[in-house]
Design an enzyme around this catalytic site. Structure first.
Site, short mmCIF file in Angstrom:
data_model
loop_
_atom_site.label_atom_id
_atom_site.label_comp_id
_atom_site.label_asym_id
_atom_site.label_seq_id
_atom_site.Cartn_x
_atom_site.Cartn_y
_atom_site.Cartn_z
N GLU A 226 -39.09 -5.58 89.62
CA GLU A 226 -39.99 -4.45 89.34
C GLU A 226 -39.85 -3.41 90.47
OE1 GLU A 226 -42.05 -3.11 86.96
OE2 GLU A 226 -42.45 -1.58 88.50
N GLY B 23 -55.26 0.27 75.62
CA GLY B 23 -55.31 -1.15 75.32
C GLY B 23 -55.26 -1.50 73.84
N ARG C 148 -50.15 12.10 65.48
CA ARG C 148 -50.22 12.60 66.85
C ARG C 148 -49.39 13.88 67.02
NH1 ARG C 148 -50.02 7.13 70.55
NH2 ARG C 148 -52.22 6.72 70.31
N LEU D 34 -48.32 -1.16 71.98
CA LEU D 34 -48.64 -2.46 72.55
C LEU D 34 -48.19 -3.58 71.63
CD1 LEU D 34 -52.04 -1.71 74.30
CD2 LEU D 34 -49.77 -1.94 75.27
P1 ADP Z 1 -43.16 -1.12 78.19
O1 ADP Z 1 -44.39 -0.53 77.59
O2 ADP Z 1 -41.94 -0.85 77.40
O3 ADP Z 1 -43.32 -2.54 78.58
P2 ADP Z 1 -43.94 -0.12 80.75
O4 ADP Z 1 -43.97 1.31 81.04
O5 ADP Z 1 -45.22 -0.83 80.53
O6 ADP Z 1 -42.93 -0.33 79.54
O7 ADP Z 1 -43.21 -0.88 81.93
C1 ADP Z 1 -41.96 -0.53 82.43
C2 ADP Z 1 -41.84 -1.08 83.84
O8 ADP Z 1 -40.49 -0.99 84.28
C3 ADP Z 1 -42.67 -0.32 84.86
O9 ADP Z 1 -43.46 -1.22 85.60
C4 ADP Z 1 -41.64 0.37 85.74
O10 ADP Z 1 -42.05 0.51 87.09
C5 ADP Z 1 -40.48 -0.59 85.64
N1 ADP Z 1 -39.18 0.01 85.94
C6 ADP Z 1 -38.71 1.22 85.53
N2 ADP Z 1 -37.48 1.43 86.00
C7 ADP Z 1 -37.15 0.34 86.73
C8 ADP Z 1 -36.01 -0.05 87.49
N3 ADP Z 1 -34.96 0.76 87.61
N4 ADP Z 1 -36.02 -1.24 88.11
C9 ADP Z 1 -37.10 -2.07 88.03
N5 ADP Z 1 -38.21 -1.75 87.34
C10 ADP Z 1 -38.24 -0.57 86.70
#
Ligand code: ADP
Length: 634
Positions: free
Chosen positions: A196, A210, A450, A615
């Site tokens: 992450e 949510g 939307r 979600l």
């Molecule tokens: P989804 O709804 O598709 O699960 P989210 O926006 O909830 O997507 O989560 C995407 C996650 O990926 C975020 O926590 C973001 O910080 C992380 N992220 C984005 N780019 C990278 C990267 N290059 N390396 C690691 N984590 C990443």
């Protein structure tokens, strides 16, 4: 800190359990190799002794009130040479703004400087803490020059050794889809590493309202709402102008309810009643008991804490997929200290890095294809957290993945004018509110798609509108919105307007009184007596009565309004996948070893994603990707 929190309001008290869980757990705790540029007390002492300006303090306790996502009070205790203590009273959301209220004061005290790193995804809260401490220091006699010196004091990070990590399954991104994949792979007996970029779990998912659309086919609720999986399919497919891949849409709607059951089996709690989320088209959204998207991550984190085999690696940014003999085997990342972290998988890799809502260059580039939106440049805010920059899409494209429907970018008409966030929104459900432009008129079907609502908003004066509603869903004023905010707080902080009559409300809104009254009267005609089969108003609105049947129009004082603007919310385009979440290349072949889920993928939602389906997407395809990656054998 605890003492202060306990003196806080009821809401913060309630949030305390959550906070404790989320802070110990959701926030990353990877080791930092750090020291500071100055001995903690050296700078104030030096400055004090050299010219008595700058950072010499008048010892005492100082307080300042500032605004992060919400109002916060910062109290700083100083000796003559040191920052001794920082206390924050706040209502920032657990797992979102909250971490900044803890880590930033700690770092300021450790370094005795203000040059702290902002907490990613919590920029507003981070800046508010720094602003509050700065205001207190000024009260204690620190000059502008002294503040500038303190701003220059920051931690120096030593580069750690390069690292090689291995696990059965590697997941990139700790948002909704990534965590669903990680937990599912672990349930299949696999070791999992989650990489992450930010310092915490949650991504955009934790910032969402949510709402999760799912139909429990044949249940009392579904029957009462005349809903079915087929209805969900049709609305999703048609709502996206039939541009979504029918196989993927079926996969989504057919498995959405089992996703809710799976979450409940992990301990997640949902409200009993379903509701219609904005742009959701139908009452089928399940709302977690916890505010925003926090319930998902409390659940995932709780799973991780009670099982072995999932390792979270925070502050580490995936940069490049490793391909060996046409199989994706790993990922190269930049670690927290700038070191190279290489993660290799025995089985598969799951990309779950979210969309590109915060990558202005990409959204401008892809909007050019259809020019659907008048502009998507930096003047348009986003609901997304800062790390949502299309990284996974870029990495996958670099190894030949096919990108689909990149031009399909979703905006919401519900952004906070300052931050673009959905927080501060006063509505509880579609049925009980209307949109009013600066001329005091309604202008669109507020229960519609939307994109149609947002395009209509772009055409209004200043592209601004008010959400207007009465007190039907706010009998006490203490009821919380999706973001855990009460209308009373929003009114007190000036983010919402409250009036005892529509005349007074129009005056506060600075819109013509007659227009507002006429607009409300017209709307009320359709509310009274509840829904009539097939009845729509002149804007084509059909949703008038909430699921309790208590909404009979905007006629119960007090009345409320809040300003909203267009905000970039979701990018529907992305990496092409099949129903097994396998990534497809530009020659329509499967890329071995690579799986993708969530907003990083494209082709499910077509031109327009229904509210509440994102979600459902993260949970459904996250689980599928977790299973497929676990089963993949090189
Ligand atoms: P989804 O709804 O598709 O699960 P989210 O926006 O909830 O997507 O989560 C995407 C996650 O990926 C975020 O926590 C973001 O910080 C992380 N992220 C984005 N780019 C990278 C990267 N290059 N390396 C690691 N984590 C990443």
């Amino acid at each position: 800190m605890k003492r202060k929190l306990l003196q806080n309001t009821g809401k913060t008290m309630l949030a305390l359990g959550l906070v404790a869980m989320l802070l110990v757990s959701i926030t990353g705790c990877s080791k930092k190799n750090t020291n500071t540029t100055a001995e903690p007390s050296a700078v104030p002492t030096e400055s004090a002794s050299s010219n008595n300006e700058g950072a010499s303090y008048t010892a005492g306790t100082y307080t300042a009130t500032v605004t992060g996502m919400h109002e916060m009070t910062v109290t700083v205790t100083l000796s003559e040479t040191k920052i001794l203590d920082i206390q924050i009273e706040h209502k920032e959301t657990p797992g979102v703004g909250e971490p900044a209220t803890l880590s930033i004061p700690a770092e300021i005290i450790e370094t005795q400087g203000l040059g702290v790193d902002l907490v990613s995804g919590a920029t507003l809260s981070s800046n508010a803490v720094i602003e509050g401490v700065t205001a207190c220091l000024k009260q204690a006699g620190v000059s502008e020059d002294g503040i500038n010196k303190l701003l220059a004091i920051a931690k120096i990070t030593e580069k750690a050794e390069d690292q090689l990590l291995t696990a059965d399954v590697i997941v990139i991104g700790a948002g909704g889809a990534g965590m669903a994949a990680a937990v599912t792979a672990n349930q299949a007996g696999k070791s999992v590493i989650v990489i992450e970029k930010s310092s915490k779990m949650g991504g955009n998912t934790i910032l969402s309202g949510g709402a999760l659309n799912a139909v429990d086919e044949g249940s009392e609720t579904a029957i009462a709402n005349k809903d079915s999986v087929e209805n969900h399919y049709n609305q999703t497919f048609d709502g996206g102008d039939q541009a979504g891949d029918p196989v993927l849409v079926h996969t989504l709607v057919d498995n959405a309810w089992s996703g809710v059951e799976w979450l409940m089996s992990l301990g997640m709690k949902f409200n009993e009643k379903v509701f219609t989320v904005t742009g959701g088209m139908w009452p089928r959204a399940h709302k977690p008991v916890e505010p925003e998207g926090t319930g998902f991550f409390i659940t995932y984190k709780n799973y991780i804490d009670t099982h072995t085999g999932i390792t979270m690696v925070y502050n580490t940014t995936a940069k490049e997929l490793i391909v060996e003999d046409n199989v994706v085997t790993g990922i190269t990342c930049i670690g927290e200290t700038g070191n190279i972290v290489t993660a290799k998988a025995t089985n598969g890799i799951v990309l779950a890095t979210g969309g590109f809502g915060r990558n202005v260059e990409m959204r401008v580039k892809y909007n050019e294809i259809t020019k659907k939106w008048p502009t998507l440049d930096e003047s348009i805010p986003s609901t997304n957290t800062s790390g949502i920059t299309g990284d996974g899409i870029i990495m996958a494209e670099a190894i030949g993945a096919n990108l689909v429907q990149m031009e399909n970018i979703q905006l919401l008409p519900l952004g906070d004018p300052k931050t673009g966030s959905l927080s501060g929104n006063i509505e509880h459900a579609v049925e009980s509110r209307i949109f009013i432009n600066l001329e005091g008129n309604r202008f669109v079907n507020e229960g519609g798609r939307r994109d149609e609502m947002t395009l209509a908003l772009f055409e209004q004066t200043e592209a601004k509108m008010f959400i207007v509603m009465d007190s039907d869903t706010y009998p006490e004023g203490t009821e919380l919105n999706n973001f855990g905010e009460s209308i009373a707080d929003l009114v007190a902080s000036g983010r919402a307007l409250k009036a005892d009559s529509l005349e007074e409300l129009a005056t506060l809104m600075k819109v013509p009184v007659d227009s507002l009254i006429t607009s409300v009267k017209d709307y009320n005609r359709y509310c009274q007596g509840g829904d009539q089969e097939g009845q729509t108003d002149s804007f084509g609105r059909a949703l008038f009565t909430d699921t309790d049947g208590v909404n009979n129009g905007i006629n119960d004082a007090p009345y409320y309004a809040t300003v909203r603007v267009p905000t970039v919310h979701h990018t529907m385009g992305g990496i092409q996948i099949n129903e097994h979440a396998q990534v497809i290349d530009t020659n329509s072949n499967i890329i071995a070893g690579l799986f993708a889920a969530g907003e990083v993928t494209g082709g499910i939602h077509g031109t327009n994603r229904l509210g509440g389906n994102a979600l459902a997407d993260t949970v459904t395809f996250g689980r599928i990707a977790g299973t497929s990656a676990s089963e993949f054998v090189k």
